[in-house]
Design a protein around this motif. Structure first.
Motif, PDB file in Angstrom:
ATOM      1  N   SER A 531      47.883  30.844  38.113  1.00  0.00           N
ATOM      2  CA  SER A 531      49.104  30.862  38.774  1.00  0.00           C
ATOM      3  C   SER A 531      49.364  31.233  40.110  1.00  0.00           C
ATOM      4  CB  SER A 531      50.074  31.604  37.858  1.00  0.00           C
ATOM      5  OG  SER A 531      49.653  32.900  37.545  1.00  0.00           O
ATOM      6  N   LYS A 532      50.314  30.984  40.697  1.00  0.00           N
ATOM      7  CA  LYS A 532      50.431  31.636  42.386  1.00  0.00           C
ATOM      8  C   LYS A 532      50.244  33.073  42.600  1.00  0.00           C
ATOM      9  CE  LYS A 532      52.125  27.190  44.304  1.00  0.00           C
ATOM     10  NZ  LYS A 532      53.228  26.275  44.887  1.00  0.00           N
ATOM     11  N   ASP A 533      50.931  33.885  41.365  1.00  0.00           N
ATOM     12  CA  ASP A 533      50.972  35.024  41.582  1.00  0.00           C
ATOM     13  C   ASP A 533      49.681  35.948  41.019  1.00  0.00           C
ATOM     14  OD1 ASP A 533      51.241  34.631  39.195  1.00  0.00           O
ATOM     15  OD2 ASP A 533      52.872  35.894  38.406  1.00  0.00           O
ATOM     16  N   TRP A 534      48.669  35.009  40.651  1.00  0.00           N
ATOM     17  CA  TRP A 534      47.490  35.752  40.248  1.00  0.00           C
ATOM     18  C   TRP A 534      46.704  35.878  41.323  1.00  0.00           C
ATOM     19  CZ3 TRP A 534      42.211  35.021  39.769  1.00  0.00           C
ATOM     20  CH2 TRP A 534      41.433  36.015  38.732  1.00  0.00           C
ATOM     21  N   GLN A 535      46.036  37.024  41.691  1.00  0.00           N
ATOM     22  CA  GLN A 535      44.778  37.328  42.415  1.00  0.00           C
ATOM     23  C   GLN A 535      43.773  38.217  41.890  1.00  0.00           C
ATOM     24  OE1 GLN A 535      44.506  36.212  45.828  1.00  0.00           O
ATOM     25  NE2 GLN A 535      46.199  34.907  45.507  1.00  0.00           N
ATOM     26  N   PRO A 536      42.621  37.699  42.314  1.00  0.00           N
ATOM     27  CA  PRO A 536      41.533  38.645  41.566  1.00  0.00           C
ATOM     28  C   PRO A 536      41.578  39.929  42.289  1.00  0.00           C
ATOM     29  CG  PRO A 536      40.582  37.050  43.313  1.00  0.00           C
ATOM     30  CD  PRO A 536      42.296  36.550  43.039  1.00  0.00           C
ATOM     31  N   HIS A 537      41.124  41.077  41.602  1.00  0.00           N
ATOM     32  CA  HIS A 537      41.093  42.415  42.192  1.00  0.00           C
ATOM     33  C   HIS A 537      40.008  42.726  42.866  1.00  0.00           C
ATOM     34  CE1 HIS A 537      41.587  46.699  42.182  1.00  0.00           C
ATOM     35  NE2 HIS A 537      40.484  46.890  41.303  1.00  0.00           N
ATOM     36  N   ILE A 538      39.983  42.939  44.080  1.00  0.00           N
ATOM     37  CA  ILE A 538      38.814  43.181  44.833  1.00  0.00           C
ATOM     38  C   ILE A 538      38.689  44.766  45.265  1.00  0.00           C
ATOM     39  CG2 ILE A 538      37.401  42.519  46.784  1.00  0.00           C
ATOM     40  CD1 ILE A 538      38.522  40.005  46.756  1.00  0.00           C
ATOM     41  N   PRO A 539      38.283  45.468  44.451  1.00  0.00           N
ATOM     42  CA  PRO A 539      38.349  46.980  44.997  1.00  0.00           C
ATOM     43  C   PRO A 539      36.879  47.281  45.894  1.00  0.00           C
ATOM     44  CG  PRO A 539      37.108  46.685  42.673  1.00  0.00           C
ATOM     45  CD  PRO A 539      37.685  45.446  43.161  1.00  0.00           C
ATOM     46  N   THR A 540      37.337  48.352  46.524  1.00  0.00           N
ATOM     47  CA  THR A 540      35.678  48.854  47.539  1.00  0.00           C
ATOM     48  C   THR A 540      34.633  48.971  46.664  1.00  0.00           C
ATOM     49  OG1 THR A 540      37.702  49.901  48.728  1.00  0.00           O
ATOM     50  CG2 THR A 540      35.404  50.568  49.183  1.00  0.00           C
TER      51      THR A 540
END
Length: 1604
Positions: A531-540
């Motif tokens: 869905s448009k509001d889902w973004q993968p989590h990219i931590p440092t």
């Protein structure tokens, strides 16, 4: 000077002529043509230096160039130019030779003479287009990981020089003998060269500019040098023993094409029938010159095995390198000690090394905080930019994946993994879970999406190879990896999933050792758009694992190296800095993208820098080796990522395309540049492609390992800057772990190139590879260890192993840590050179530690491949490893043999490889094996799976088609041979220690017989029989059982009457005089017993002889004839049937049938009584002669007196409590020894009933003996080992069936095995265990012991303690000492007591040399004193020197009055804690073995049975084995019960086990068919007879290996 100028001019003209009529000739082709044309005209004069004919190449090229300008248009020449040219050449050659012979050339030390090549070794000129086409076709077929890294012309020269030294010795090595059918080729469909072959015959001859073919030396025909075989083209390779050996004996004539021989079918009946078929009981053949002579004339003299053995001895006499100092401590537990170090060993002399620091890792402002962030950035800002281009199988682009597509698909996959795998409420994958990635090498796009999808979902990808079948090499180890990483889910593509092996129900196969996996297909159509509001989590980036890379250890264990997110990022940064990557560059990657450099550069660093990667899969490289070069040219690629094999393939096929340019390359990264043998590939590639724009400074070798990742890489150079120098190191120094520049011996040098500097931000040390991580000295080779943020962090799930590799803190010489920062072991061996350049000389996993010296497997491969001609094996399919045998590592080489290689070629190549490795590396090869093509286990990219190959070798599953063992060369740590001290204590300690009990034992007294009348009646057996016929006429003495015909019985009166008939016939028909010898020739039965008593009634001396076997007269009749002749028999008593056989035509073929003595057929005799029944005047007269063939092959006849017969029968009666009411069952051969006594004599004396079962009847009814015991409720039974073995093997699995038939053996009180040998404990134990289920008591089975001088010394009776078992130390036994040890102790041997000593018998243990008595538990010869000793030898055939003192000999001290007989057996007496019938402590007699049979080797005494037991355990396919010695060589003969392809597997296993357990080197291993080892009627092996048959070439062996 004048002569030199004239010669130059002449050779220049020759150049023109060659140029004129050969077309575009290369420099190399020109050299070849010139050598070929000059060869016939050069007169070889002793003392003249041929090298003065061949001057420096610049002079030649100068004349070549000047004339070429004049003749640049050769097409103007008319058709007659060729004849004109040939005249010019001829005149020129005459002038050259004239100048050479008339003008003495000045001495030239700088030019080495060139040995003229034999014309046959020249390839066609490379300019011919047909040749070029053929060569490229061949080279495209395959390649491998171990390939042209090893190509080095300098090394080839070194090998040729080393072999030239060996040639001077002119030593012929004995070639193995092989039966035709054993040479198994690989199936026809696999006969194409294996995937990884990259060599071909023609290519090698063109490629090796300096290879020298040594001309055949003039060798005397009987002593041919191995080097000369290589130039004899032998047509056909008949491998029967006679044909193959002619070659090794110098018959250099070509053999005619041999006809294919049929599968083995012997032309003559084998000498011995299988010993497990008793109806074929072989005749016992004496070891006589006469028999050998009869058979020897059929064998061609030069094919005799003995000639080959002589050759083997000649090779063993060669002076070896001084062996390591040998140790032997007589009483110590240790057999071998570590040899003292050689004072001349080179030692490191430098100072302690300082850690080397890489340049600082630059801080760049726009570094992404994590690798996923870089992908997100390029996906959003440079979506149309190409990320990856994949190629199809033809090498054309298949698809291009842009950064936009890569990002969007990876996000879709991440979303699907986290949200769409389980049911709505259930999340199957959580961040941190491990997931297997299973993608083929041909689909990089799917892999990239899966890898980055996993990173975005924060699950940990574990890339593995695609499993193809259950039998993949190392498949269970991959399961270990998945298990240790806790993998439960596997991602794959739809196509790959369809190709996975399935069960019949369509489910994916459960692979061995794998955890249960859930398979997920990652093709786009199966993924869910987030869905448009889902973004993968990219931590440092942090220290959590980002991915796991698999790594196989030396032992084959597959472990996962975890790489943290921060290490992954830092590694990409340091690679970017070191390689100077720029945004938007193009990179061509030929490596595996799932791991190592292919992953680090082609997948990770490429995305970080928005590089366009063109991925060239392995399959494309096989079909079109030039594809990667074409891609560099088409895409103007700046960087290429390759291995040496790719350089080689491209080089071999570059002629196919001329218009390619490599000028765009700024970096050619050579992934395996750390391999020392990569230098020559890099040089050769540069040589070819420099003209295509390749710059020398772009070649960048690097050093990597899964744990430390990139260790060092050569930075791209500046045009025109000087190239780094190379190190030329001494191989001898390297083997001792020190760096020495090679100055003296050019043959054993190793050239290594640097791998650049340490990576940015890293710190490097070099530590000792074994023991604590102590810093090395500057001139010492050690393991490279790295401290860097950009390395692996652990072996996932294996904390114990992790500590030793990832948390190493180096220490100084005092053992003090030099700091607190942990380093990671790289597994690379190397040193730091000038300017902090790193040099790598090998890997820990390729290290072979032999006798304290280190050898690198790759170096040995290189030497093997430099041995010309390499027509025998595939270049890329060779494995080197070491196995531990007898306290040291032993080097083994295994290679795949080409299907068209002949036996002679293979043996020739193998023997030269041995010599080359011996000369160059100073290490002996233990074993060199060639296997059929395509049979070695492969790694996924076509190399050899070393650990699986090693395991197959150790398990005996390698199935080689050729093998050469060289234990004599490389086993230098054997204990010193024992030197016997002169004097009385030489063999056994002869003097008694004060207070020690003398080793003697006695049976109970025979006692007085109550009734004196009975004594008189029983003084002679004839009287006993007459008395029984009168007093108890109808008592049944004998019952003969037969599997088919009704029972035969004999009552006392029937036996007496039949004996009378025979006695009458003897006096009437045979005109026999009293005292003459009569031969009894009968099958086992009552006729034999009647004939025996008939002879006694007539006053003759019976001689019992086993009848000849009707189906095998040629082998069995000569022995019958010999006994008849030796015993001077006046008459033969036999049956009608046997009489016909004796007079048949078949018999006439073996013996002279016209000279038989009178033959009387006793089947239908008239009822006559003799005028009187003979009564001997004295009991000392001879009752009968007992003839037997001993296990050493001697035919001996002993005289048994009437007194001895009575005493023996009485002794047995008392021991076994035999009375008229008793029944015993006998399943024995009745022809000699105690078997004859029990069959014919004991019943008449004691009156008990004997149930007779001829052993051959068991052939038609296996259970006859056991069911008889059950049916008649027998308490006491007697059998032979053959019968027991037959029942064990044949009925062991049928105990349930026997039970169902009602067989019950609980009635059996004693089952005695009659033998003249050491009890066979394993057999008696297994018999007891197997038949325990049908009621057999574990205490019932026991053994008897007799010898030639006394037929029955021990016999387990009805009373007294059970036989006891002790464990003795085998090492002590070899020294003629007895040391008792606990059960299960190493090197322990179980010995069982040989039954109780019979009444009236005394034994004593004596030192056979000093003849003095020995103490308790000392090993010595068993001497016996008893009223039933034999009276003496009637004859000993084959060893007449044996004296009569065997029967009447006295002790040298102690009790000098008693007369003893020497049994010829070694044994000892031990007083036990058990009590005998009289309440005294029981003295047990243990028989160790026959003195005549022992093998004296290295000053120690070995018993053949011990070695044979070890050999039989070595492999499941060994049915039976026998050993003997010949000229101090140990020969092992083993019967193969498996398929013939197992035959060669047995050779190393037999050699290993004998070396390990007995510290002996086997000289010859002979593999034969089952039943070839001769066994006598008592089940004993006739080893000497086997030896005679072997030496006379009569065994028809499957394979004979001569260990070098």
């Amino acid at each position: 000077r004048a002569s030199r100028e004239l010669s130059q001019a002449a050779l220049g003209l020759l150049g023109i002529c060659l140029f004129v009529f050969t077309g575009d000739i290369t420099q190399k082709g020109y050299e070849k043509k010139r050598t070929k044309l000059l060869a016939p005209y050069i007169i070889h004069t002793p003392g003249k230096n041929l090298s003065s004919l061949f001057f420096c190449s610049e002079n030649l090229s100068h004349s070549y160039d000047s004339f070429a300008r004049l003749l640049n248009n050769k097409n103007k020449f008319n058709n007659n130019s060729n004849s004109c040219c040939s005249r010019i050449v001829f005149l020129l050659l005459i002038s050259v030779c004239f100048v050479y012979l008339t003008v003495e050339p000045p001495p030239r030390n700088d030019v080495k003479p060139l040995a003229p090549s034999s014309s046959s070794s020249h390839a066609p000129p490379p300019s011919s287009s047909k040749y070029r086409e053929r060569r490229s076709r061949r080279t495209h077929r395959g390649g491998g990981t171990r390939d042209d890294r090893y190509r080095s012309d300098i090394h080839t020269e070194a090998v040729q020089a080393a072999l030239a030294k060996h040639k001077e010795e002119k030593m012929a090595l004995p070639m193995p003998t092989k039966r035709r059918s054993t040479y198994v080729q690989s199936p026809i469909e696999t006969r194409t060269p294996p995937d990884s072959s990259s060599g071909s015959e023609d290519e090698t001859s063109v490629r090796r500019q300096s290879s020298v073919v040594i001309p055949p030396p003039a060798v005397s025909p009987n002593l041919q040098s191995p080097d000369s075989w290589i130039n004899h083209s032998v047509q056909g390779s008949s491998t029967s023993s006679s044909a193959s050996s002619t070659l090794s004996h110098g018959e250099a004539k070509p053999q005619p094409q041999s006809q294919p021989q049929p599968q083995y079918k012997p032309q003559y009946q084998p000498l011995y029938q299988p010993h497990y078929q008793p109806q074929y009981q072989p005749h016992e053949q004496p070891n006589t010159a006469a028999v050998t002579g009869m058979l020897a004339h059929r064998v061609p003299v030069n094919s005799r095995v003995s000639t080959k053995i002589q050759q083997l001895l000649n090779t063993l006499k060669r002076p070896k390198r001084p062996p390591l100092s040998e140790f032997f401590t007589d009483d110590a537990e240790e057999i071998v000690e570590v040899p003292q170090p050689d004072p001349n060993t080179p030692k490191p002399e430098g100072r302690q090394i300082m850690p080397v620091k890489g340049e600082p890792l630059g801080v760049v402002s726009n570094w992404p905080p994590a690798l996923q962030a870089a992908l997100a950035r390029w996906g959003a800002s440079q979506g149309k930019s190409p990320a990856l281009t994949a190629l199809d199988i033809t090498g054309k682009p298949l698809y291009t994946l842009t950064y936009g597509k890569l990002w969007s698909r990876s996000v879709k996959l991440a979303y699907t993994l986290l949200n769409k795998l389980g049911t709505k409420n259930e999340q199957i994958l959580k961040p941190g879970d491990r997931v297997a990635l299973v993608y083929p090498n041909s689909d990089p796009g799917m892999f990239w999406v899966a890898f980055y999808g996993c990173l975005l979902a924060e699950v940990i990808p574990v890339p593995i190879e695609v499993p193809l079948s259950r039998k993949d090499a190392g498949i269970s180890q991959v399961g270990f990896l998945l298990g240790s990483c806790g993998v439960g889910l596997a991602l794959t593509s739809e196509i790959c999933l369809k190709g996975l092996p399935k069960t019949p129900t369509g489910e994916i196969l459960q692979f061995k050792g794998w955890p249960r996996l859930k398979w997920v297909v990652t093709d786009s159509k199966y993924l869910t758009k987030p869905s448009k509001d889902w973004q993968p989590h990219i931590p440092t980036a942090n220290t959590d694992p980002a991915y796991i890379e698999y790594k196989a250890s030396k032992e084959g264990t597959v472990m996962g190296v975890a790489v943290s997110k921060v290490a992954m990022l830092t590694h990409c940064q340091s690679l970017t800095q070191a390689c100077n990557y720029c945004e938007g560059e193009t990179l061509v990657n030929v490596l595996d993208f799932k791991k190592d450099m292919g992953l680090w550069h082609g997948v990770l660093t490429a995305v970080m820098n928005r590089i366009h990667t063109i991925s060239v899969p392995y399959a494309v490289m096989k079909a079109c080796p030039l594809s990667w070069v074409q891609r560099v040219h088409i895409h103007k690629a700046r960087v290429a990522l390759v291995k040496c094999r790719d350089l080689h393939w491209a080089m071999m096929s570059h002629r196919d395309q001329r218009d390619i340019s490599l000028a765009s390359l700024r970096m050619l990264i050579v992934a395996d540049g750390a391999n020392p043998w990569s230098v020559s590939s890099c040089d050769a590639f540069l040589n070819v492609f420099q003209s295509h724009g390749l710059k020398p400074e772009v070649i960048c070798p690097c050093a990597t390992s899964p744990e430390a990742m990139t260790v060092a890489i050569r930075r791209p150079g500046v045009p025109g800057a000087p190239l780094p120098a190379r190190a030329i190191l001494s191989l001898t120094g390297l083997s001792h772990g020190v760096i020495r520049v090679n100055t003296e011996d050019k043959n054993s040098a190793l050239t290594v190139q640097d791998v650049g500097h340490v990576m940015p931000g890293a710190l490097m040390c070099i530590v000792k590879p074994d023991g604590p991580p102590q810093l090395c000295k500057t001139d010492e080779i050690g393991e490279i260890i790295i401290n860097s943020r950009a390395g692996g962090t652990m072996y996932y799930g294996l904390p114990g192993v992790t500590k030793n590799t990832f948390e190493v803190i180096p220490v100084n010489a005092s053992g003090v840590p030099i700091g607190e920062i942990p380093f990671v072991r790289s597994g690379l061996l190397g040193f730091v050179g000038p300017g902090s350049l790193i040099f790598v000389v090998g890997k820990i996993e390729g290290l072979l530690m032999v006798s304290g010296r280190r050898h690198n497997a790759d170096d040995l491969v290189a030497t093997a491949l430099a041995v010309e001609p390499v027509k025998t094996v595939y270049r890329g399919r060779i494995a080197v490893f070491s196995v531990t045998v007898f306290y040291d590592e032993r080097v083994v080489i295994v290679a795949e043999q080409r299907p068209d290689a002949s036996e002679e070629d293979s043996f020739q190549w193998m023997s030269r490889v041995l010599q080359a490795i011996d000369s160059i590396h100073q290490v002996g090869l233990y074993c060199l094996a060639l296997v059929p093509a395509n049979t070695l286990p492969k790694t996924p990219l076509g190399g050899i799976h070393i650990s699986d190959t090693k395991q197959s070798f150790l398990d005996g599953n390698l199935h080689p088609c050729n093998i050469l063992m060289c234990p004599h060369t490389c086993v230098t740590n054997l204990p010193k041979p024992r030197q016997k001290q002169p004097g009385p204590a030489s063999v056994m300690v002869g003097n008694l220690v004060a207070g020690k009990r003398i080793a003697q034992a006695a049976g109970r007294d025979l006692g007085m017989i109550e009734d004196q009348d009975l004594v008189r009646k029983h003084q002679y057996l004839t009287e006993a029989l007459q008395w029984r016929a009168q007093t108890d006429a109808d008592h049944v003495l004998y019952v003969l059982l037969n599997a088919k015909v009704p029972l035969g019985t004999a009552t006392c009166v029937q036996l007496h009457k039949r004996a009378e008939k025979i006695a009458a016939a003897l006096t009437e028909k045979g005109s026999i005089n009293t005292g003459e010898n009569v031969v009894l020739l009968y099958p086992p039965g009552i006729d034999l017993i009647a004939a025996f008593y008939g002879c006694l009634y007539a006053g003759c001396v019976p001689v019992n002889v086993r009848p000849p076997h009707p189906q095998n007269l040629a082998a069995t009749l000569p022995t019958v004839r010999m006994i008849i002749d030796v015993s001077k028999a006046a008459c033969i008593l036999t049956t009608q049937n046997l009489m016909r056989i004796l007079r048949s035509k078949d018999a006439a073929a073996s013996v002279n049938i016209k000279t038989w003595p009178t033959i009387i057929d006793t089947d239908d005799l008239p009822r006559r009584r003799p005028p009187q029944i003979y009564k001997p005047p004295t009991a000392e007269m001879i009752a009968y002669l007992d003839f037997s063939v001993s296990t050493t092959g001697m035919l001996t006849g002993v005289k048994i007196s009437h007194a001895a017969v009575s005493a023996l029968c009485r002794s047995i009666k008392l021991q076994c409590e035999l009375y008229s009411s008793r029944q015993i069952a006998i399943c024995l051969d009745p022809y000699c020894g105690l078997g004859f006594v029990l069959w014919c004599l004991a019943s008449v004396y004691s009156g008990h009933q004997s149930i007779l079962i001829p052993p051959f009847e068991l052939e038609s009814c296996l259970s006859l003996w056991l069911s008889t015991l059950s049916q008649y409720r027998i308490r006491d039974t007697f059998c032979s080992y053959s019968v027991m073995e037959l029942c064990t093997k044949g009925l062991g699995t049928q105990t349930e069936l026997l039970k169902a038939r009602g067989v019950n053996l609980s009635c059996v009180r004693s089952c005695v095995v009659i033998a003249e040998e050491r009890p066979r404990l394993a057999l008696t134990h297994s018999f007891s265990k197997l038949f325990k289920d049908v009621g057999l008591s574990s205490r019932a089975v026991s053994t008897a012991f007799g010898s030639r001088v006394n037929l029955a010394i021990c016999l387990q009776g009805t009373t007294g303690p059970d036989p006891c078992t002790v464990y003795v130390d085998m090492k002590s036994l070899r020294h003629d000492r007895v040391r008792l040890v606990e059960r299960g102790a190493p090197q322990s041997l179980p010995l069982m007591e040989s039954g109780k000593i019979l009444p009236g018998v005394r034994v004593i243990i004596v030192n056979p040399e000093t003849r003095g008595p020995l103490g308790d538990s000392h090993l010595g010869e068993i001497w016996v004193n008893s009223p039933h000793n034999a009276s003496g030898y009637y004859t000993i055939y084959g060893e007449e020197s044996l004296q009569a003192d065997h029967f009447n000999t006295k002790l040298s001290f102690g009790d000098p009055q008693t007369l003893w007989a020497r049994t010829g057996y070694l044994g000892f007496v031990k007083r036990t804690d058990l009590l005998d019938a009289s309440g005294d402590r029981h003295d047990a007699l243990f028989v160790v073995g026959s003195l005549d049979e022992t093998l004296e080797l290295r000053g120690l005494r070995y018993h053949p049975i011990d070695i044979e037991t070890s050999v039989s355990r070595a492999h499941r396919s060994i049915a039976e084995s026998a050993v003997f010695t010949w000229t101090n060589l140990l020969v092992v003969v083993s019967e193969l019960c498996g398929s013939e392809q197992d035959a060669l597997d047995l050779v190393p296993l037999i050699t290993n086990v004998v070396l390990e357990e007995h510290h002996l080197i086997v000289g010859v291993v002979v593999i034969v068919d089952p039943g070839v080892i001769p066994i006598n009627s008592r089940g004993e092996k006739q080893r000497m007879h086997l030896r005679d048959s072997f030496l006379a070439d009569q065994l028809d062996p499957i394979y004979v290996a001569y260990n070098m």
